[in-house]
Design a protein around this motif. Structure first.
Motif, PDB file in Angstrom:
ATOM      1  N   ALA A  44     -10.754  18.041   4.237  1.00 43.19           N
ATOM      2  CA  ALA A  44      -9.650  18.845   4.771  1.00 43.19           C
ATOM      3  C   ALA A  44      -9.890  19.206   6.231  1.00 43.19           C
ATOM      4  CB  ALA A  44      -9.480  20.107   3.922  1.00 43.19           C
ATOM      5  N   ARG A  45     -11.115  19.602   6.547  1.00 45.04           N
ATOM      6  CA  ARG A  45     -11.427  20.001   7.920  1.00 45.04           C
ATOM      7  C   ARG A  45     -11.297  18.817   8.889  1.00 45.04           C
ATOM      8  NH1 ARG A  45     -10.658  22.588  12.189  1.00 45.04           N
ATOM      9  NH2 ARG A  45     -12.444  22.806  13.603  1.00 45.04           N
ATOM     10  N   LEU A  46     -11.809  17.670   8.496  1.00 47.16           N
ATOM     11  CA  LEU A  46     -11.726  16.497   9.354  1.00 47.16           C
ATOM     12  C   LEU A  46     -10.284  16.024   9.520  1.00 47.16           C
ATOM     13  CD1 LEU A  46     -14.861  14.426   8.217  1.00 47.16           C
ATOM     14  CD2 LEU A  46     -14.537  15.658  10.356  1.00 47.16           C
ATOM     15  N   ALA A  47      -9.496  16.166   8.464  1.00 45.50           N
ATOM     16  CA  ALA A  47      -8.088  15.780   8.562  1.00 45.50           C
ATOM     17  C   ALA A  47      -7.372  16.626   9.612  1.00 45.50           C
ATOM     18  CB  ALA A  47      -7.409  15.921   7.207  1.00 45.50           C
ATOM     19  N   GLU A  48      -7.739  17.901   9.731  1.00 45.48           N
ATOM     20  CA  GLU A  48      -7.150  18.764  10.753  1.00 45.48           C
ATOM     21  C   GLU A  48      -7.456  18.242  12.157  1.00 45.48           C
ATOM     22  OE1 GLU A  48      -8.680  22.646  10.104  1.00 45.48           O
ATOM     23  OE2 GLU A  48      -7.683  22.935   8.165  1.00 45.48           O
ATOM     24  N   CYS A  49      -8.585  17.554  12.291  1.00 41.06           N
ATOM     25  CA  CYS A  49      -8.989  16.998  13.593  1.00 41.06           C
ATOM     26  C   CYS A  49      -8.576  15.532  13.739  1.00 41.06           C
ATOM     27  CB  CYS A  49     -10.494  17.133  13.764  1.00 41.06           C
ATOM     28  SG  CYS A  49     -11.126  18.821  13.626  1.00 41.06           S
TER      29      CYS A  49
END
Length: 211
Positions: A44-49
């Protein structure tokens, strides 16, 4: 213990041990559920980036040993050239048990053999064995210092490959060995006993029967 092998951050899970090198990392979890939660949070965090976890490199691994006896599909992973997996380990009193330990990975061994092949030493019959040692020893020293720190016996296939390369060189260099691989190996065995300091791996005992 479960390990999530992939890119990681410790901001949202400060209680979990982790380690990182460049964009590769490990997060050590206590349960499979915890590992799944960490993996989902990372995705989820990487998808935000606008990034994503490596599709094949990122996985949950069960660190199976004498105390963790569960059955899971993934029980090994590679990290920094080492393969971590269950292995038979000897205690100081000689007793054997199943530990979860690192050793040089098969892919790292392949890379080292490829590096030696690229030197084309077998065909360099215009140089002496001392010249070959001068070229090889810095490589061998570095590999032994790094990969020999844990489970040094796993480097034996590399040492044997070096010896086979030297035997192939000797067969091209000397006419008397050209049609006789066994005589070339015996020549190297004798040399390894009389001048063990010529090659780094001979100095640590990888000679004789290992040639």
């Amino acid at each position: 213990m479960y390990s999530v092998n992939g890119r990681c951050s410790k901001r949202t899970h400060p209680d979990l041990p982790w380690c990182r090198y460049a964009d590769d990392g490990l997060v050590h979890c206590r349960t499979e559920q915890e590992a799944e939660a960490v993996k989902a949070a990372l995705q989820a965090r990487l998808a935000e980036c606008r990034l994503e976890l490596h599709p094949t490199k990122t996985k949950i691994v069960y660190c199976k040993d004498a105390k963790r006896k569960g059955t899971y599909p993934n029980v090994k992973f590679d990290f920094l050239g080492y393969c971590f997996r269950p292995r038979v380990v000897s205690m100081r009193n000689g007793r054997l048990f199943c530990g979860y330990t690192p050793a040089v990975s098969p892919s790292a061994l392949n890379d080292m053999r490829a590096t030696i092949r690229d030197l084309k030493l077998r065909r360099r019959t215009q140089v002496s064995l001392a010249d070959i040692a001068q070229r090889l020893n810095p490589l061998l020293q570095g590999w032994i210092q790094y990969y020999g720190r844990y489970t040094p016996s796993a480097l034996v296939p590399l040492h044997r490959y070096v010896n086979e390369t030297l035997a192939a060189w000797a067969r091209r260099k000397f006419k008397r060995f050209r049609a006789d691989r066994v005589r070339a190996l015996h020549f190297l065995q004798k040399l390894a006993r009389s001048d063990k300091h010529l090659f780094v791996h001979w100095q640590i005992g990888v000679r004789g029967k290992s040639i």
